[in-house]
Design a protein around this motif. Structure first.
Motif, short mmCIF file in Angstrom:
data_model
loop_
_atom_site.label_atom_id
_atom_site.label_comp_id
_atom_site.label_asym_id
_atom_site.label_seq_id
_atom_site.Cartn_x
_atom_site.Cartn_y
_atom_site.Cartn_z
N ARG A 78 0.83 -1.21 0.00
CA ARG A 78 0.00 0.00 0.00
C ARG A 78 0.86 1.25 0.00
N LYS A 79 1.93 1.24 0.80
CA LYS A 79 2.86 2.38 0.82
C LYS A 79 3.54 2.54 -0.54
N GLU A 80 3.93 1.42 -1.13
CA GLU A 80 4.57 1.45 -2.44
C GLU A 80 3.63 2.05 -3.47
N TRP A 82 1.21 4.20 -3.06
CA TRP A 82 1.12 5.65 -2.90
C TRP A 82 2.30 6.35 -3.58
N PHE A 83 3.50 5.82 -3.38
CA PHE A 83 4.69 6.41 -4.00
C PHE A 83 4.59 6.34 -5.52
N VAL A 86 1.91 6.13 -7.46
CA VAL A 86 0.88 7.02 -7.98
C VAL A 86 1.36 8.47 -7.98
N ILE A 87 2.03 8.90 -6.90
CA ILE A 87 2.57 10.28 -6.84
C ILE A 87 3.58 10.50 -7.96
N HIS A 146 0.01 -3.83 -9.63
CA HIS A 146 -1.01 -3.55 -8.63
C HIS A 146 -2.42 -3.66 -9.23
#
Length: 532
Positions: free
Chosen positions: A15-17, A19-20, A22-23, A523
């Motif tokens: 989930r953290k990956e 977010w990175f 997508v940013i 993903h």
């Protein structure tokens, strides 16, 4: 217990990956869009093919692509023609309760009127070549050398049509020269490339009609949700052999010149077409067909917005790319690929929509977005997907299928290049694609033998797959830049531009960006697998 804790940690880390990733993707597209706008503003006076726009005030519209310009300009006429065709055909079917032979005659009459407008007197060439193919199929269908006869005949005319530019009537005697003044509004030999595919399909479907099918119906029915519901999916229609009386001359001609699919496809095989003349398709409801039409309108608006703001294709058609920085060449190349994807999506879905309304289902040609394909095999299954199915059925499998995959891809892509046009840049594109296919196929074979025994091993395998995806996408871009922008003579220029002090950072940034894009695709695939 330990396994569930590890799964929880892995899910939290993913989930953290995400977010990175997508940013990063958002920043990438902000940069790409901003630079594309700047390039269009700076160079629009030097670009050819720009016309006054209508969607956004004071913006020009990029209609430099001849295929898109012609299709876009003829959308109103085509819509009117197909609306009349559909109303007449459906009324005739309902009123007279027509089946295969009756509907074949009706559609053939309507399609012949359509072809007469498009090609004028040149319809004689189409009917002559098609009739010759029909006679060869009927005479040699049961012979062992039948494939050689059919392929030789069709490839011969595929090449001759191009070499002689559709022929002239004066070639056959000066008494016929006056017919050259009635050649219609559209070059017949361009459309005939699709007719060649249909002639080959008819021949082999008839040739295989009396042979045992290798299609495992029971296994298919267990996996196919359409067939489980009591309907027949396209694959079943394609693989199901028909009775010999369905392979008549009228049905054959109707299949070759069926108006909604004649100009550009999508491509469907003869078995599927003849089956649906008898029983119109029922897998797509009225609601789904209407939704497809609405989505097409939205896609058209997106294309108009894109061509008003970004002049990617105009750059590709000019020599300006020689004076741009490596970063700008990458942006133009990436933009051209997206433009081409959206252009073909609109063309193919337009004709597929009208075919569906008439009760003939064809495969979706662009089932997946170009930005959601991270390997060559997946890309080609989702770019002109109906053509891919045709190539697999009539070339790839007869040549040995996956047992000879490394050899078969060369035959398949060489045929694809020749089928498109007789140009060295297309052959260069085809052979470059084959070269890039080889390491991917080798890595896939090795991956099947490799089984990750731990979380660490699984993570390493995932990272290596993402790196391989980044390299593959880069190779795909290079092949398409050579095939559709710079040509084979521009290969040295590409290498010299990117393999220097200014180009290497851009190349590294490309690989990093495609690595991130590949991870996002992972993903997306995992989310689809989790969904019911």
């Amino acid at each position: 217990m330990a396994t569930s804790v590890n799964d929880s940690k892995r899910g939290h880390w993913k989930r953290k990956e995400l977010w990175f990733l997508v940013i990063y993707a958002i920043l990438f597209y902000v940069i790409i869009i901003n630079r594309s706008l700047q390039l269009s503003r700076d160079y629009y006076k030097h670009l050819r093919g720009l016309r006054p726009g209508w969607l956004i005030a004071h913006y020009l519209n990029d209609v430099s692509d001849a295929q898109w310009r012609n299709f876009r300009g003829n959308i109103p006429v085509l819509t009117l023609v197909f609306a009349i065709f559909t109303l007449l055909a459906n009324f005739t079917r309902a009123f007279f309760n027509l089946r295969v032979k009756g509907m074949s005659i009706v559609w053939l009459l309507f399609s012949s009127a359509y072809l007469s407008y498009l090609h004028g007197a040149c319809i004689v060439f189409i009917l002559s070549i098609a009739t010759g193919n029909f006679l060869l199929v009927k005479i040699f269908a049961q012979k062992e050398y039948f494939p050689l006869v059919v392929w030789s005949y069709n490839i011969l005319f595929l090449l001759c049509n191009r070499i002689y530019e559709g022929y002239s009537f004066s070639m056959f005697g000066q008494q016929w020269a006056f017919l050259d003044n009635y050649r219609g509004s559209f070059r017949w030999h361009i459309c005939f490339n699709f007719v060649v595919l249909r002639m080959i399909s008819f021949g082999f479907d008839f040739h295989w009609s009396n042979q045992d099918s290798h299609f495992d119906k029971e296994k298919h029915y267990q996996r196919c949700h359409i067939c489980k519901s009591g309907k027949s999916c396209y694959q079943v229609l394609q693989e199901r052999s028909l009775h010999n009386d369905k392979f008549g001359y009228i049905t054959y001609l109707c299949y070759l010149v069926y108006a909604p699919l004649y100009i550009a496809g999508p491509i469907l095989n003869f078995n599927a077409f003849a089956s649906q003349i008898d029983v119109p398709q029922n897998t797509n409801s009225v609601r789904n067909v209407t939704l497809n039409g609405f989505r097409w309108v939205l896609s058209l608006l997106l294309m108009e917005l894109m061509t008003h703001l970004f002049y990617y294709n105009a750059f590709a058609n000019s020599d300006l790319w020689k004076h741009l920085s490596p970063m700008d060449v990458f942006i133009i190349g990436y933009g051209v690929l997206n433009f081409m994807w959206l252009k073909f999506l609109l063309i193919w879905r337009f004709f597929r929509f009208w075919s569906l309304i008439n009760g003939i289902e064809t495969p979706e040609n662009m089932p997946k977005c170009i930005n959601n394909c991270h390997n060559l095999e997946g890309f080609w299954k989702n770019w002109h997907a109906s053509f891919n199915k045709w190539l697999v059925r009539y070339i790839y499998i007869p040549l040995g299928g996956s047992k000879k995959k490394l050899l078969n891809v060369w035959v398949v892509f060489t045929f694809v290049a020749i089928w498109h046009d007789l140009e060295w840049k297309l052959l260069s594109w085809a052979w470059l694609t084959c070269l890039f296919f080889i390491p991917e196929l080798v890595l896939k074979s090795a991956a099947k033998a490799f089984q990750a025994q731990s979380s660490f091993g699984e993570c390493i395998f995932r990272e290596l797959s993402a790196v391989a995806g980044a390299v593959t996408i880069t190779c795909l871009m290079v092949a398409n830049l050579v095939g559709f922008v710079v040509g084979p003579t521009g290969i040295n220029w590409l290498l010299s531009s990117f393999l220097n002090n200014n180009g290497l950072p851009v190349l590294g940034g490309m690989l990093m960006t495609f690595y991130v894009g590949t991870k996002i695709m992972f993903h997306i695939d995992e989310a689809k697998q989790r969904s019911p």
